[in-house]
Design an enzyme around this catalytic site. Structure first.
Site, PDB file in Angstrom:
ATOM      1  N   GLY A 102      15.125 -53.684  20.267  1.00 43.07           N
ATOM      2  CA  GLY A 102      14.255 -54.482  19.362  1.00 43.07           C
ATOM      3  C   GLY A 102      14.479 -56.013  19.300  1.00 43.07           C
ATOM      4  N   ARG A 103      15.659 -56.371  19.571  1.00 42.64           N
ATOM      5  CA  ARG A 103      15.898 -57.664  19.590  1.00 42.64           C
ATOM      6  C   ARG A 103      15.971 -58.431  20.774  1.00 42.64           C
ATOM      7  NH1 ARG A 103      19.727 -54.469  17.618  1.00 42.64           N
ATOM      8  NH2 ARG A 103      21.994 -54.490  18.651  1.00 42.64           N
TER       9      ARG A 103
HETATM   10  O1  F6P Z   1      16.199 -52.562  11.130  1.00 43.22           O
HETATM   11  C1  F6P Z   1      16.342 -53.019  12.321  1.00 43.22           C
HETATM   12  C2  F6P Z   1      15.395 -52.639  13.307  1.00 43.22           C
HETATM   13  O2  F6P Z   1      15.577 -51.504  13.683  1.00 43.22           O
HETATM   14  C3  F6P Z   1      15.353 -53.920  14.241  1.00 43.22           C
HETATM   15  O3  F6P Z   1      16.390 -53.396  15.350  1.00 43.22           O
HETATM   16  C4  F6P Z   1      14.233 -53.881  15.075  1.00 43.22           C
HETATM   17  O4  F6P Z   1      14.117 -54.743  15.691  1.00 43.22           O
HETATM   18  C5  F6P Z   1      13.479 -53.682  13.524  1.00 43.22           C
HETATM   19  O5  F6P Z   1      14.151 -52.763  12.818  1.00 43.22           O
HETATM   20  C6  F6P Z   1      11.834 -53.361  13.811  1.00 43.22           C
HETATM   21  O6  F6P Z   1      12.005 -51.982  14.417  1.00 43.22           O
HETATM   22  P1  F6P Z   1      10.617 -51.288  14.927  1.00 43.22           P
HETATM   23  O7  F6P Z   1      10.135 -52.192  16.123  1.00 43.22           O
HETATM   24  O8  F6P Z   1      11.012 -50.124  15.529  1.00 43.22           O
HETATM   25  O9  F6P Z   1       9.584 -51.348  14.019  1.00 43.22           O
END
Ligand code: F6P
Length: 553
Positions: free
Chosen positions: A273-274
């Site tokens: 995600g990051r």
């Molecule tokens: O809560 C952490 C996390 O999993 C992050 O690593 C990620 O960027 C964010 O939540 C959002 O997740 P998603 O894109 O699955 O909604």
């Protein structure tokens, strides 16, 4: 030895040697290091793409760097880097490949996951994104009532928000000024309320961005946004397809939410995600700056990827920056790292880096699951200069904590600025250079006395200096330069995780809070249903009771 049959980091001869070296260096002064070596500034400056990196104002000597590079070699940083680029499953706890570098690979390149080249799929999605972005930008894509889209609202959180939101701000001068962009992340209804209150649903496009499509904040906001849209468009369900698109790895959940998967832009579980804003998660950004500029940004990322992979260790910018962070954390007791961009457009840059760095390297066990005996990721913080100078720089200059900092600036103001605002740029940059100077060299008591300052005030007006900084200078904040900067930090974080022997690509630490929030929520509801099932500790139970009282429940 750890479970992988390797010496633990703090049991290695390289770590010991660094400890001894630190003791020998003692209170080494930057003033002395510069006085003893007139070529220091030049020798400790690197050029990478459009970036100039001056790391001469660090508390290091040639010997320090030699020992740090020796540590990196002994810890197998280069081997892990190659494993990452090769698509091996180096995210050990999630058993996943880590291939964000494939997102910016050129069309003909090969990057394999489980024997399959993923680059063609990356480019297929980029092409779909480009076509869609052009349709929205040109007005060809219209809303349900035939109106042109004038505002794009990205709904996402964490990596599905911070990247596009940061990059949109950073690249504002390159954006289609006739289109509005808003980024909604917080489950606090106020966020969506403020984003939508002056919008016309007929002209609004929502991009629901979620890698998993299970994130409660995003799905809650997306559901409320859909209600808002339907309320504004007479409840016609068919309108959803014209006003909602999704970015996700999870087609099933996207469909279950009611978004046509024909309007879904895909990415893959090998993109963290990051590390995802250069994937389809950047769709809002691509609509803002256009596909061509987006691809320029990808080329900027790629340039630093190639540098990281091929530059020799002693001239490898992410490697050196990563090792400097290791040095301060382990051998100088530094707990935090400030990132101080001298650019208004980089107002969200440090917030973005917080997730990149702290979610990656905020770990207390090594890759084998054993607790570490060494510092891992620092607290990353900071805001644009010159504002910070009038807030917290006092502590940077005269506080009791050592806080290494990155000063980031650009030689040219953005082209759009006209006189007299253009001329202000020299003043902005003079501040950046002055801060690096003041932090490094300070002002001695003798220098203060020589100004005729009363003796009782001398200590107050003395600056100890020796506060380390890296200065990163580029000609201009362009899409490519932004890509270069982000890739630089991505790989720096990678290097540190490799040395610390932690999994930089999982984020189990965010799970417990999510689970407990689900458990607490029933106890807060108006009807109190489920409150008895909630097993709360006495402190939380009392807070919940008070909350209910204050809410009149
Ligand atoms: O809560 C952490 C996390 O999993 C992050 O690593 C990620 O960027 C964010 O939540 C959002 O997740 P998603 O894109 O699955 O909604």
């Amino acid at each position: 030895m750890n479970a992988a049959g390797r010496d633990r980091l703090d049991r290695t001869p390289e770590w010991d040697a660094l400890g001894r070296h630190r003791a020998e260096l003692g209170e080494v002064r930057l003033r002395e290091l510069f006085a003893a070596d007139p070529g220091r500034a030049e020798r400790y400056t690197l050029r990478v793409g459009d970036l100039t990196l001056d790391y001469s104002k660090h508390l290091v000597t040639d010997e320090t760097l030699r020992l740090l590079l020796g540590l990196a070699e002994a810890r197998g940083v280069a081997a892990l880097r190659e494993a990452m680029f090769r698509g091996e499953k180096i995210n050990v706890t999630e058993r996943r490949a880590v291939l964000h570098t494939a997102l910016r690979a050129p069309a003909g390149a090969v990057a394999e996951v489980d024997g399959e080249n993923v680059v063609p799929a990356v480019h297929a999605v980029l092409d779909r994104m480009s076509a869609f972005a052009e349709r929205v930008r040109s007005g060809e894509w219209t809303g349900h009532t035939g109106e042109r889209i004038t505002t794009v609202v990205n709904i996402g959180i964490g990596g599905s928000d911070l990247g596009p939101a940061m990059a949109y701000e950073a690249l504002r001068p390159f954006t289609a000024r006739g289109l509005g962009f808003r980024f909604v992340s917080n489950v606090d209804g106020a966020d969506l309320h403020e984003a939508l209150r002056d919008l016309n649903p007929e002209r609004t496009l929502f991009i629901v961005s979620s890698k998993t499509f299970t994130t409660v904040e995003t799905l809650t906001n997306a559901t409320s946004a859909r209600q808002w849209l339907l309320a504004g468009l007479g409840g016609e369900e068919a309108a959803v397809a014209r006003h909602f698109v999704a970015v996700s790895t999870n087609a099933e959940k996207v469909a279950a939410f009611g978004i046509d998967t024909a309007n879904m832009f895909e990415f893959w579980d090998w993109v963290g995600g990051r590390y995802s804003y250069d994937s389809a998660i950047g769709l809002s950004l691509m609509i803002a700056i256009g596909p061509e500029r987006f691809r320029e940004m990808l080329a900027g990322f790629r340039l630093v990827d190639e540098h990281f992979r091929s530059a020799p260790p002693e001239a490898n910018a992410p490697l050196l920056l990563g090792l400097l962070g290791v040095w301060y954390g382990a051998f100088h007791g530094a707990q935090s790292h400030a990132v101080l961009p001298y650019s208004h457009y980089l107002s969200r840059f440090t917030a973005y880096l917080q997730q990149l760095d702290m979610e990656s390297n905020g770990k207390y066990v090594d890759r084998q699951g054993e607790p570490v005996n060494w510092q891992t990721g620092p607290v990353v913080w900071g805001t644009p200069g010159t504002n910070g100078q009038h807030a917290y720089y006092q502590l940077l200059h005269q506080g009791t904590k050592l806080i290494p900092a990155d000063l980031i600036g650009f030689a040219r103001p953005v082209a759009e600025l006209e006189s007299p605002l253009r001329e202000q740029h020299d003043l902005l940059m003079a501040n950046l250079f002055a801060q690096g100077q003041a932090l490094a060299f300070g002002k001695t008591a003798e220098e203060v006395r020589a100004e005729g300052v009363a003796e009782d005030l001398v200590p107050h007006r003395t600056f100890p200096g020796n506060r380390p900084t890296t200065t990163i200078l580029a000609s201009e904040l362009t899409p490519s330069v932004l890509g270069q900067l982000i890739a630089l930090y991505e790989h720096k974080v990678f290097v540190q995780g490799a040395v610390w022997d932690i999994d930089s690509f999982d984020q189990w630490g965010v799970e417990l809070g999510k689970v407990l929030a689900k458990r607490v929520e029933p106890a807060l509801r108006a009807d109190g249903a489920g409150a008895e099932d909630t097993d709360l500790d006495p402190s939380t139970a009392a807070l919940v009771a008070r909350y209910r009282e204050l809410r009149g429940r």
